[in-house]
Design an enzyme around this catalytic site. Structure first.
Site, PDB file in Angstrom:
ATOM      1  N   ALA A   1     -42.329  22.449  16.142  1.00 20.06           N
ATOM      2  CA  ALA A   1     -41.517  21.173  16.065  1.00 20.06           C
ATOM      3  C   ALA A   1     -42.236  20.029  16.270  1.00 20.06           C
ATOM      4  O   ALA A   1     -43.455  20.176  17.100  1.00 20.06           O
ATOM      5  CB  ALA A   1     -40.062  21.169  16.797  1.00 20.06           C
TER       6      ALA A   1
ATOM      7  N   GLY B   1     -41.265  26.589  15.744  1.00 23.43           N
ATOM      8  CA  GLY B   1     -40.762  26.341  14.452  1.00 23.43           C
ATOM      9  C   GLY B   1     -41.590  26.822  13.437  1.00 23.43           C
ATOM     10  O   GLY B   1     -40.943  27.460  12.250  1.00 23.43           O
TER      11      GLY B   1
ATOM     12  N   GLU C   1     -40.501  30.545  13.441  1.00 23.75           N
ATOM     13  CA  GLU C   1     -39.326  30.369  12.557  1.00 23.75           C
ATOM     14  C   GLU C   1     -39.168  30.210  11.252  1.00 23.75           C
ATOM     15  O   GLU C   1     -38.450  31.073  10.374  1.00 23.75           O
ATOM     16  CB  GLU C   1     -38.132  29.344  13.328  1.00 23.75           C
ATOM     17  CG  GLU C   1     -37.902  29.817  14.625  1.00 23.75           C
ATOM     18  CD  GLU C   1     -37.157  28.889  15.501  1.00 23.75           C
ATOM     19  OE1 GLU C   1     -36.271  28.986  16.180  1.00 23.75           O
ATOM     20  OE2 GLU C   1     -37.666  27.519  15.375  1.00 23.75           O
TER      21      GLU C   1
ATOM     22  N   GLU D   1     -41.038  27.564  23.214  1.00 23.49           N
ATOM     23  CA  GLU D   1     -40.412  26.386  23.267  1.00 23.49           C
ATOM     24  C   GLU D   1     -39.715  26.397  25.085  1.00 23.49           C
ATOM     25  O   GLU D   1     -39.395  25.274  25.405  1.00 23.49           O
ATOM     26  CB  GLU D   1     -38.885  26.689  22.587  1.00 23.49           C
ATOM     27  CG  GLU D   1     -39.027  26.330  21.202  1.00 23.49           C
ATOM     28  CD  GLU D   1     -39.488  27.376  20.155  1.00 23.49           C
ATOM     29  OE1 GLU D   1     -39.320  27.576  19.224  1.00 23.49           O
ATOM     30  OE2 GLU D   1     -39.778  28.548  20.758  1.00 23.49           O
TER      31      GLU D   1
END
Length: 259
Positions: A67, A110, A113, A133
């Protein structure tokens, strides 16, 4: 063509639309703008009958490194609650046509993901996957804890999420996170080959097959088998099913029309 800031979208060729994440200055960090554009591009691809499959890729050295931390740092709890990104992730997850990912370099947070939102993943042997994270005092927020444990099992998912460690493409393949490992120069080419092959198949059957396979993630065996049977039965009403069987019997190449 639509103008995008954070992604490049090529014209569909041989039924395949290619989307390239393009924020090189930020290692393709998935800021809100990028996710919004990705969701929009997939919405347009869903509406385009010429698009039978999509390839998503990054650069030679990074798929997506997570992210956007600067953006995240600016959000308080209310900002996070009102964050539009979950709605963009949902649109990506619900895209009904096949997505093939070509991954080189970092696919972290991310980025990892996003890999799990794709249906088939081809990775260069320089690829690294992980959910780091925890190092920032947070946890995966776009399905990482849920999809990872369903894909690679409890112990390995716990290891990645709790330690923040990365795994290689070879390890990711052995765990079932990705399907093939190539040299980095070949990952996009191989992803395109697969997507183009899928694009020649009957579109309704492909769509129902993807839906049935994904349902297996989140339902009981019995309800999954019920969906599979209903989809199998529904296909008996399609012209493509009759064409496929006739072509097989007549030892010729089928001509699928999507009807």
């Amino acid at each position: 063509m639509h103008n995008y800031q954070d992604i490049d979208v090529d014209e569909a060729q041989a039924g395949v639309l290619t989307i390239k994440l393009n924020r090189p200055e930020a290692y393709n960090a998935l800021r809100t703008q990028l996710l919004k554009e990705l969701a929009q591009a997939l919405d347009h691809a869903n509406d385009d009958d010429n698009v039978k499959a999509v390839v998503i890729t990054g650069s030679d050295t990074v798929f997506a490194a997570g992210a956007d931390i600067k953006e995240m740092a600016s959000l308080d709890v209310v900002g996070v609650m009102n964050d539009p990104r979950p709605s963009y992730w949902r649109r990506i997850a619900l895209f009904p046509k096949p997505i093939v990912a070509a991954v080189n370099g970092f696919a972290l947070g991310g980025g990892c993901e996003l890999v799990m939102h794709c249906d088939i993943v081809i990775a260069g042997d320089n690829a690294l996957f992980g959910q780091p994270e925890i190092n920032l005092g947070i946890i995966p927020g776009a399905g990482g804890t849920q999809r990872l444990i369903r894909t690679i099992g409890k112990s390995m998912a716990m290891q990645l999420v709790l330690s923040g460690e990365f795994i290689s493409a070879e390890k990711a393949q052995s765990l079932g996170l990705i399907s093939e490992v190539t040299i980095p120069e070949r990952s996009l080419e191989r992803a395109m080959e697969l997507a183009e092959k899928i694009a020649t198949k009957p579109p309704i059957a492909v769509r129902l097959a993807k839906e049935s396979l994904l349902k297996a993630y989140e339902t009981t065996l019995e309800s999954g088998l019920n969906l599979e049977r209903k989809s199998f039965t529904l296909l008996a009403a399609t012209q493509d099913r009759n064409e496929g069987i006739a072509a097989f019997m007549e030892k010729r190449k089928p001509n699928f029309t999507g009807k």
